[in-house]
Design a protein around this motif. Sequence first.
Motif, PDB file in Angstrom:
ATOM      1  N   LEU A   1       1.011  -1.287   0.119  1.00  0.00           N
ATOM      2  CA  LEU A   1      -0.158   0.005  -0.065  1.00  0.00           C
ATOM      3  C   LEU A   1       0.946   1.291   0.095  1.00  0.00           C
ATOM      4  O   LEU A   1       0.504   2.197   0.941  1.00  0.00           O
ATOM      5  CB  LEU A   1      -0.937   0.006   1.233  1.00  0.00           C
ATOM      6  CG  LEU A   1      -2.001  -1.197   1.213  1.00  0.00           C
ATOM      7  CD1 LEU A   1      -2.760  -1.035   2.545  1.00  0.00           C
ATOM      8  CD2 LEU A   1      -2.983  -1.159  -0.074  1.00  0.00           C
ATOM      9  N   SER A   2       1.827   1.329  -0.703  1.00  0.00           N
ATOM     10  CA  SER A   2       2.729   2.606  -0.929  1.00  0.00           C
ATOM     11  C   SER A   2       2.116   3.455  -1.770  1.00  0.00           C
ATOM     12  O   SER A   2       0.847   3.338  -2.214  1.00  0.00           O
ATOM     13  CB  SER A   2       4.025   2.415  -1.653  1.00  0.00           C
ATOM     14  OG  SER A   2       3.698   1.756  -2.814  1.00  0.00           O
ATOM     15  N   GLU A   3       2.756   4.614  -2.131  1.00  0.00           N
ATOM     16  CA  GLU A   3       2.185   5.714  -3.077  1.00  0.00           C
ATOM     17  C   GLU A   3       1.760   5.237  -4.391  1.00  0.00           C
ATOM     18  O   GLU A   3       0.663   5.432  -4.957  1.00  0.00           O
ATOM     19  CB  GLU A   3       3.193   6.904  -3.053  1.00  0.00           C
ATOM     20  CG  GLU A   3       2.490   8.046  -4.070  1.00  0.00           C
ATOM     21  CD  GLU A   3       3.473   9.011  -4.104  1.00  0.00           C
ATOM     22  OE1 GLU A   3       3.468   9.821  -5.278  1.00  0.00           O
ATOM     23  OE2 GLU A   3       4.522   9.177  -3.082  1.00  0.00           O
ATOM     24  N   VAL A   4       2.632   4.093  -5.006  1.00  0.00           N
ATOM     25  CA  VAL A   4       2.301   3.283  -6.056  1.00  0.00           C
ATOM     26  C   VAL A   4       1.770   1.845  -5.435  1.00  0.00           C
ATOM     27  O   VAL A   4       2.605   1.206  -5.299  1.00  0.00           O
ATOM     28  CB  VAL A   4       3.304   3.530  -6.937  1.00  0.00           C
ATOM     29  CG1 VAL A   4       2.847   2.269  -8.198  1.00  0.00           C
ATOM     30  CG2 VAL A   4       3.945   4.575  -7.492  1.00  0.00           C
ATOM     31  N   PRO A   5       0.426   1.789  -5.238  1.00  0.00           N
ATOM     32  CA  PRO A   5      -0.129   0.610  -4.334  1.00  0.00           C
ATOM     33  C   PRO A   5       0.017  -0.675  -5.201  1.00  0.00           C
ATOM     34  O   PRO A   5      -0.946  -1.059  -5.946  1.00  0.00           O
ATOM     35  CB  PRO A   5      -1.457   0.936  -3.843  1.00  0.00           C
ATOM     36  CG  PRO A   5      -1.667   1.956  -5.036  1.00  0.00           C
ATOM     37  CD  PRO A   5      -0.383   2.421  -5.588  1.00  0.00           C
ATOM     38  N   ILE A   6       1.294  -1.389  -5.204  1.00  0.00           N
ATOM     39  CA  ILE A   6       1.420  -2.706  -5.935  1.00  0.00           C
ATOM     40  C   ILE A   6       2.080  -3.464  -4.946  1.00  0.00           C
ATOM     41  O   ILE A   6       3.095  -3.283  -4.323  1.00  0.00           O
ATOM     42  CB  ILE A   6       2.069  -2.633  -7.265  1.00  0.00           C
ATOM     43  CG1 ILE A   6       1.796  -1.551  -8.216  1.00  0.00           C
ATOM     44  CG2 ILE A   6       2.578  -3.969  -7.751  1.00  0.00           C
ATOM     45  CD1 ILE A   6       2.803  -1.261  -9.140  1.00  0.00           C
TER      46      ILE A   6
END
Length: 171
Positions: free
Chosen positions: A107-112
């Motif tokens: 669930l980072s800023e780019v959620p992968i």
Amino acid sequence: EDCCPSSVTVYDWVNGHYHAMDRLGVFTTCEELFYSKHLHTFSMMQKHCIQNIKQSIDQGKAVIVWAPTPCLEFGLIKGYDEENQLLITEAVNDPHPDPLPYDNLGLSEVPILYCQFVLDSSPIDINKAVYQSLRFGLNEWNKENHIQPQYVCGKKAYDYLIQSMENQRLN
């Protein structure tokens, strides 16, 4: 064409990483899931990955993951704290990053949610590995198409970089 900063990470991670590790004689497997608020089972995938991460750590093998810290780059999970539900991380830009809470995996800023697990290794012919790596690099350099039409790679990517710098069209 405008040098989007994410362009260098737009590639087929699963196959690209598998083949890169294979050239080194390292057998891996991975899990990859793009987060969406509409997914009903995302937390189940997190738990599945955390279980596999802990198993890998218990076997003495770190796990490659996407963005385990605020740095949007691949990093390592090299330990865990079951009591506090934390993953111990290592990142390229921080020698002592904060641990990652279990619930934040993927669930980072780019959620992968991306986890690559090292399973085994085999001896390799170093000459063959070097040849295959050079062949791969040359193919990438001359590639006409990319997996995403708005991005290019190899020589074309450098041409776009130069054109963007000359025309001040930098993202």
